[in-house]
Design a protein around this motif. Structure first.
Motif, PDB file in Angstrom:
ATOM      1  N   GLY A   3      -4.909  -8.665  -1.789  1.00  0.00           N
ATOM      2  CA  GLY A   3      -4.121  -7.487  -2.125  1.00  0.00           C
ATOM      3  C   GLY A   3      -4.638  -6.809  -3.376  1.00  0.00           C
ATOM      4  O   GLY A   3      -5.428  -7.356  -4.133  1.00  0.00           O
ATOM      5  N   GLY A   4      -4.196  -5.599  -3.588  1.00  0.00           N
ATOM      6  CA  GLY A   4      -4.581  -4.866  -4.780  1.00  0.00           C
ATOM      7  C   GLY A   4      -3.624  -5.140  -5.925  1.00  0.00           C
ATOM      8  O   GLY A   4      -2.790  -6.046  -5.856  1.00  0.00           O
ATOM      9  N   PRO A   5      -3.703  -4.348  -6.975  1.00  0.00           N
ATOM     10  CA  PRO A   5      -2.870  -4.572  -8.152  1.00  0.00           C
ATOM     11  C   PRO A   5      -1.419  -4.110  -7.984  1.00  0.00           C
ATOM     12  O   PRO A   5      -0.571  -4.404  -8.809  1.00  0.00           O
ATOM     13  CB  PRO A   5      -3.574  -3.768  -9.239  1.00  0.00           C
ATOM     14  CG  PRO A   5      -4.244  -2.656  -8.491  1.00  0.00           C
ATOM     15  CD  PRO A   5      -4.654  -3.268  -7.181  1.00  0.00           C
ATOM     16  N   THR A   6      -1.117  -3.402  -6.891  1.00  0.00           N
ATOM     17  CA  THR A   6       0.226  -2.864  -6.671  1.00  0.00           C
ATOM     18  C   THR A   6       1.089  -3.885  -5.939  1.00  0.00           C
ATOM     19  O   THR A   6       0.692  -4.420  -4.912  1.00  0.00           O
ATOM     20  CB  THR A   6       0.156  -1.568  -5.846  1.00  0.00           C
ATOM     21  OG1 THR A   6      -0.775  -0.680  -6.447  1.00  0.00           O
ATOM     22  CG2 THR A   6       1.505  -0.891  -5.777  1.00  0.00           C
ATOM     23  N   SER A   7       2.286  -4.136  -6.451  1.00  0.00           N
ATOM     24  CA  SER A   7       3.198  -5.080  -5.799  1.00  0.00           C
ATOM     25  C   SER A   7       3.911  -4.402  -4.631  1.00  0.00           C
ATOM     26  O   SER A   7       3.931  -3.173  -4.519  1.00  0.00           O
ATOM     27  CB  SER A   7       4.235  -5.598  -6.798  1.00  0.00           C
ATOM     28  OG  SER A   7       5.147  -4.571  -7.119  1.00  0.00           O
ATOM     29  N   LEU A   8       4.525  -5.203  -3.774  1.00  0.00           N
ATOM     30  CA  LEU A   8       5.278  -4.679  -2.636  1.00  0.00           C
ATOM     31  C   LEU A   8       6.414  -3.782  -3.108  1.00  0.00           C
ATOM     32  O   LEU A   8       6.631  -2.699  -2.562  1.00  0.00           O
ATOM     33  CB  LEU A   8       5.825  -5.833  -1.785  1.00  0.00           C
ATOM     34  CG  LEU A   8       6.679  -5.433  -0.589  1.00  0.00           C
ATOM     35  CD1 LEU A   8       5.889  -4.565   0.374  1.00  0.00           C
ATOM     36  CD2 LEU A   8       7.181  -6.675   0.125  1.00  0.00           C
ATOM     37  N   ALA A   9       7.126  -4.194  -4.148  1.00  0.00           N
ATOM     38  CA  ALA A   9       8.238  -3.396  -4.680  1.00  0.00           C
ATOM     39  C   ALA A   9       7.740  -2.041  -5.192  1.00  0.00           C
ATOM     40  O   ALA A   9       8.391  -1.004  -4.961  1.00  0.00           O
ATOM     41  CB  ALA A   9       8.944  -4.144  -5.801  1.00  0.00           C
ATOM     42  N   GLU A  10       6.588  -2.019  -5.837  1.00  0.00           N
ATOM     43  CA  GLU A  10       6.023  -0.756  -6.323  1.00  0.00           C
ATOM     44  C   GLU A  10       5.620   0.157  -5.168  1.00  0.00           C
ATOM     45  O   GLU A  10       5.809   1.376  -5.236  1.00  0.00           O
ATOM     46  CB  GLU A  10       4.818  -1.013  -7.224  1.00  0.00           C
ATOM     47  CG  GLU A  10       5.170  -1.642  -8.546  1.00  0.00           C
ATOM     48  CD  GLU A  10       3.947  -2.083  -9.321  1.00  0.00           C
ATOM     49  OE1 GLU A  10       3.996  -1.976 -10.556  1.00  0.00           O
ATOM     50  OE2 GLU A  10       2.952  -2.522  -8.703  1.00  0.00           O
ATOM     51  N   MET A  11       5.068  -0.430  -4.104  1.00  0.00           N
ATOM     52  CA  MET A  11       4.687   0.372  -2.940  1.00  0.00           C
ATOM     53  C   MET A  11       5.909   1.011  -2.303  1.00  0.00           C
ATOM     54  O   MET A  11       5.874   2.179  -1.917  1.00  0.00           O
ATOM     55  CB  MET A  11       3.956  -0.486  -1.918  1.00  0.00           C
ATOM     56  CG  MET A  11       2.548  -0.799  -2.292  1.00  0.00           C
ATOM     57  SD  MET A  11       1.675  -1.588  -0.951  1.00  0.00           S
ATOM     58  CE  MET A  11       1.491  -3.225  -1.593  1.00  0.00           C
ATOM     59  N   ILE A  12       6.997   0.250  -2.175  1.00  0.00           N
ATOM     60  CA  ILE A  12       8.225   0.791  -1.598  1.00  0.00           C
ATOM     61  C   ILE A  12       8.780   1.899  -2.487  1.00  0.00           C
ATOM     62  O   ILE A  12       9.180   2.955  -2.003  1.00  0.00           O
ATOM     63  CB  ILE A  12       9.263  -0.323  -1.370  1.00  0.00           C
ATOM     64  CG1 ILE A  12       8.777  -1.252  -0.246  1.00  0.00           C
ATOM     65  CG2 ILE A  12      10.639   0.245  -1.042  1.00  0.00           C
ATOM     66  CD1 ILE A  12       9.600  -2.500  -0.056  1.00  0.00           C
ATOM     67  N   GLN A  13       8.778   1.704  -3.805  1.00  0.00           N
ATOM     68  CA  GLN A  13       9.319   2.688  -4.738  1.00  0.00           C
ATOM     69  C   GLN A  13       8.548   4.004  -4.721  1.00  0.00           C
ATOM     70  O   GLN A  13       9.114   5.056  -4.998  1.00  0.00           O
ATOM     71  CB  GLN A  13       9.335   2.136  -6.162  1.00  0.00           C
ATOM     72  CG  GLN A  13      10.370   1.064  -6.370  1.00  0.00           C
ATOM     73  CD  GLN A  13      10.261   0.409  -7.741  1.00  0.00           C
ATOM     74  OE1 GLN A  13       9.328   0.657  -8.492  1.00  0.00           O
ATOM     75  NE2 GLN A  13      11.224  -0.442  -8.049  1.00  0.00           N
TER      76      GLN A  13
END
Length: 75
Positions: A3-13
């Motif tokens: 995965g990249g540096p972006t978390s799942l929560a950040e992607m959803i937001q």
């Protein structure tokens, strides 16, 4: 694939409108040359609107090549 540096929560937001798929089922290769696959979503398909998961969505059948899907990924 890592995965990249972006978390799942950040992607959803950061998603204005989209679908969050938690699981696929019954994947079948239809064409090995184009990698065309068919299958179902299963056990969790959610509508994301304005950075929040708003409601569940009915599972659906899809027919698509993962190469086309990966070409559309933003994060």
């Amino acid at each position: 694939m890592s995965g990249g540096p972006t978390s799942l929560a950040e992607m959803i937001q950061t998603t204005q409108r989209g679908l969050y798929v938690t699981r696929f089922s019954a994947l079948e290769m239809l064409d090995s040359k184009s990698l065309l696959c068919s299958g179902y979503t299963r056990d969790g398909l959610w509508l994301v609107e304005n950075g929040q998961i708003t409601k569940p969505v009915k599972n659906f059948r899809f027919t698509e090549s993962p190469m086309f899907v990966f070409n559309q990924v933003e994060q």
